[in-house]
Scaffold this motif. Structure first.
Motif: not given
Length: 840
Positions: A427-428, A457-460, A552-556
């Motif tokens: 994320x960073x 880039x987010x979905x990547x 994984x939830x945090x990334x979503x």
């Protein structure tokens, strides 16, 4: 001849009592014996299988119609007759006397309505020939008198039956109860029933025979000469027929073709029979082989049973010495000590391995560097003790539970740390500007530009998270299953390389059996326990991997905050991984992917609901004119959503479209109702804007095409109402006059209409003068009113063309009414009006 004892008055009364309440009349009842037979088959009569029954012939009158039945009655445990079966004589098609019965007392009755014609019908056996003839004669007479036809008779000479009937015409005694007592009367059976003699030669046939005999002048003793003469004439006629057939060539060809076709059919049938014969021979061979194997298995089972019995006897006689028992107890003690110390060692070893890796920060992702987890060295060190685990399982299987929990607890800390550090750095390191979540807000102007910055880039980043960790989790699940001696199918194919293994490793010990885990369980592979083992494996995998889903939830959630529309592409990425993991036995990985898909759908649902609330807030404004802001902005949103669709996310987007457009149309109608005067112009402008903005997308997206057509229909309806309002505003008197005429034409003739109040010729001329004297100015006023109400100049040309066409159609209908009702009156022609409209 005396009446048979098989049919007596007592039997009749018992039959009447058995069918009481059916309104049927017993004609005849007789005792028989029932057995089973086969049509046309000669077999030994199974008299030892015969059962006593009673056959009763009954009739039932219903108006002018009479129905006939054959009832089969059987004796209950108490010796009382009760109904067993009921046959309708109208379905009787065949009466067959059994030829292989020397006594001739057995026969069968064939009915054409039986459910299964392959099942053999019952075979009835009488006490003697007279009883058989009496029953069959009664059946034939009823069929002739009641049904008007006779069934087919097989195995019995009808002529002999007629002679028997003539010789055995018994008297039937009937009693009538009068006041002075019963009176006995005697009548012959010929008075009650029609005998078979009537059926041998009919009256017409008898007359034909007499006419034939009258053509020949011969004496009564010249029968042989008469017979010879008839034979010669018959041969002559047959010869003439054959000659006529041979002279007819087409008929001969047809006969030959029929014979040839029959020959082909016979050849085909012979070929089919040959094929079936081969198949049957193979089936017989297979059956013989199966029987042979079954016999061997049966013999083996008997031998094993005998062997076990002998071994049990030997064990009863066997006496184990006390020294051996002491030695066994000592070995049991040593086993328990070894299992306890080995288990304690392995628990400490697992914890030390993980603690060593966690203490070294170079194993994890750091600022500016994403680190792919590598467990090759960890697995290598664990494989060293794979054989030890195998021995522990054989010594004490219950000790594996604690070892599995210790391994899962230690490795869970490592996996969660790796996932957390990787997700934080992911994320960073991902740079993307945040897109707004307000897409369809009505308070902003329609010309506001929506931020269309690239957020791919987010979905990547989400795809990279799955690419790194999903194979790792599957490999860990596979390694854990085999390392901890679970009896389940291999999750990684033999010879396959997991993502966690070191690339390019060329260790000499790589092929050493002591380090492999694919073959350490080969002595204990039993398919019977696989389902129970799989359940235990999934419970252990829950302990091994639980908690990692939070990262994984945090990334979503992070991706949703940057760009909610990226939920579409993330949903498609997750769907692809789900379809690829269906064959794996790693149940937790499938659950993780399903939970991710549900969370993405939930987040996207939040975005859709918020957008719908933004649309509904348009309804609260005081007054709305022109095209609403959410119409063009929805087209921009739909275009963006289509760019993000991947794989199976089509359904997710279509559901959002359905919810969006439904709310848009409902809100549009509510806003239009707030100002009925301008409702139609408001609706047609917005529906037109919806069609124009979605024209390209509707050609490729079926869901949007459906709403495009819905908007088109609503646009046409609003146009029709608006144009009609403008026309009636300028030419109200003209078309009201026409409407009055149309209403009266339903009740009176056209000739009477000019004499009605307000519809005279004078009123017509007055109305035409006021309506059409300055028709060009009135039409110009329609154009100006249309131009004034429209806020979009793009719609003016098409609406003006619709307006002129609608006005011309209405005027043409008016002109036809005037020509019909007022034929002598002259008005502006339709052609002149068309030219006037064209020039404007």
């Amino acid at each position: 001849m005396a009446k048979s004892s098989a049919d007596d008055e007592e039997l009749r009364r018992a039959c009447k009592a058995a069918i009481e309440g059916t309104k049927e009349k017993i004609v005849m009842s007789i005792r028989v014996a029932k057995s089973r037979g086969i049509w046309g088959k000669t077999a030994k009569l199974g008299r030892h299988m015969a059962k006593p029954r009673v056959l009763a012939l009954s009739t039932k009158s219903k108006g002018q119609r009479t129905k006939a039945f054959l009832r089969v009655l059987k004796y209950s445990n108490g010796g009382v007759l009760e109904p067993a079966k009921l046959y309708k004589l109208k379905h009787l098609s065949k009466v067959e006397v059994i030829t292989n019965d020397p006594s001739g007392c057995s026969f069968m009755l064939g009915f054409d309505n039986l459910r299964s014609q392959s099942v053999a019908p019952p075979q009835w056996t009488m006490r003697n020939i007279d009883d058989r003839n009496r029953l069959l004669l009664c059946i034939l007479n009823i069929c002739k008198d009641v049904l008007g036809r006779l069934p087919k008779v097989v195995g019995m000479d009808v002529v002999e039956m007629a002679l028997w009937a003539k010789e055995n015409t018994p008297t039937v005694t009937t009693q009538r109860n009068l006041e002075d007592g019963p009176v006995v009367t005697a009548v012959t059976e010929s008075d009650l029933k029609v005998t078979v003699e009537k059926e041998l030669v009919s009256q017409a046939e008898e007359e034909d025979m007499e006419a034939l005999l009258g053509t020949y002048v011969m004496g009564i003793g010249e029968a042989e000469a008469f017979s010879e003469r008839l034979k010669r004439e018959l041969l002559a006629l047959e010869a003439a027929n054959v000659h006529a057939i041979l002279e007819s060539e087409p008929l001969v060809d047809e006969v030959l073709q029929g014979l040839e076709a029959a020959t082909y059919c016979v050849e085909d049938m012979d070929e089919w029979l040959g094929i079936f014969n081969v198949k049957l021979r193979h089936m017989r061979e297979d059956i013989e082989s199966i029987e042979t194997r079954n016999n061997k298995l049966g013999m083996q089972s008997v031998n094993n049973k005998s062997l076990i019995e002998e071994l049990d006897k030997l064990l009863e006689r066997l006496r184990v010495p006390s020294e051996v028992k002491e030695k066994r107890a000592e070995l049991e003690k040593l086993k328990s000590i070894f299992v306890r110390r080995a288990s304690e060692f392995l628990r400490n070893y697992f914890a030390s391995l993980v603690d060593f890796m966690i203490s070294d920060k170079s194993y994890f992702s750091q600022r500016g560097q994403l680190k792919r987890p590598d467990h090759a060295d960890l697995r290598y060190k664990c494989r060293t003790y794979a054989r030890l685990l195998q021995h522990l399982k054989s010594l004490d299987k219950s000790c594996l539970g604690a070892l599995r929990k210790a391994y899962c607890s230690s490795l869970n800390l490592l996996l969660r740390r790796e996932a957390r550090e990787f997700a934080n750095e992911l994320r960073a390191s991902t740079k993307a500007s945040r897109n707004p979540t307000v897409w369809l807000e009505g308070s902003t102007g329609p010309g506001q530009n929506v931020n269309n910055s690239d957020t791919s880039t987010v979905s990547e980043a989400y795809a990279k998270m799955l690419t790194i960790f999903i194979p790792l989790l599957v490999d860990e699940s596979s390694f854990f299953a085999h390392f901890m001696c679970f009896q389940v199918p291999a999750l990684v194919p033999p010879g396959g390389v997991s993502n966690g293994n070191k690339a390019g490793s060329n260790d000499d010990d790589e092929d050493d059996d002591d380090l492999g885990i694919m073959d350490i369980d080969e002595n204990d592979s039993k398919a019977g326990n696989s389902s129970a083992e799989l359940g235990a494996l999934n419970e252990s995998l829950q302990d091994l991997l639980d908690g990692i889903q939070e990262d994984f939830y945090a990334v979503v959630d992070w991706a949703y905050k940057i760009d909610p529309l990226r939920c579409i592409s993330m949903h498609g990425i997750t769907e692809r991984y789900i379809s690829g993991q269906k064959a794996d036995a790693a149940g937790f990985v499938r659950l993780l992917l399903d939970d991710l898909e549900s969370r993405i759908s939930m987040q996207f649902g939040r975005f859709v609901d918020e957008a719908c609330h933004q649309i509904e807030r348009n309804e609260r404004n005081v007054k709305q004119t022109g095209v609403l802001s959410y119409i063009p902005r929805f087209a921009t949103l739909a275009t963006r959503m289509e760019q993000y669709i991947q794989g199976q996310s089509r359904d997710l987007v279509d559901q959002a479209y359905t919810k969006f457009v439904s709310i848009m149309f409902v809100t549009l109608e509510k806003i239009a109702q707030a100002d009925p005067k301008y409702a139609d112009i408001f609706l047609l402008e917005n529906y037109a804007a919806f069609q124009n903005s979605l024209y390209d997308l509707a050609n490729v997206v079926p869901t949007l095409a459906k709403f495009y057509h819905q908007a088109s229909e609503a646009y046409e309806q609003a146009c029709t109402r608006f144009i009609s309002m403008i026309i009636y505003y300028q030419f109200e008197q003209l078309f009201q006059f026409a409407r009055k005429i149309e209403d009266l034409m339903y009740t009176i003739s056209p000739e009477e209409i000019p004499f009605q109040l307000g519809l005279s010729k004078m009123h017509l001329r007055k109305m035409l003068k006021s309506s059409l004297s300055g028709v060009d100015k009135s039409i110009g006023a329609m154009y100006k009113k249309l131009q004034k109400n429209l806020t979009s100049d793009e719609l003016l040309p098409s609406l003006w063309d619709k307006c002129k066409k609608e006005f011309l159609d209405k005027y043409e209908s008016f002109a036809q009414l005037v020509a019909k009702i007022y034929p002598n009156e002259t008005i502006t022609s339709v052609a002149e009006m068309r030219d006037l409209l064209t020039s404007m």
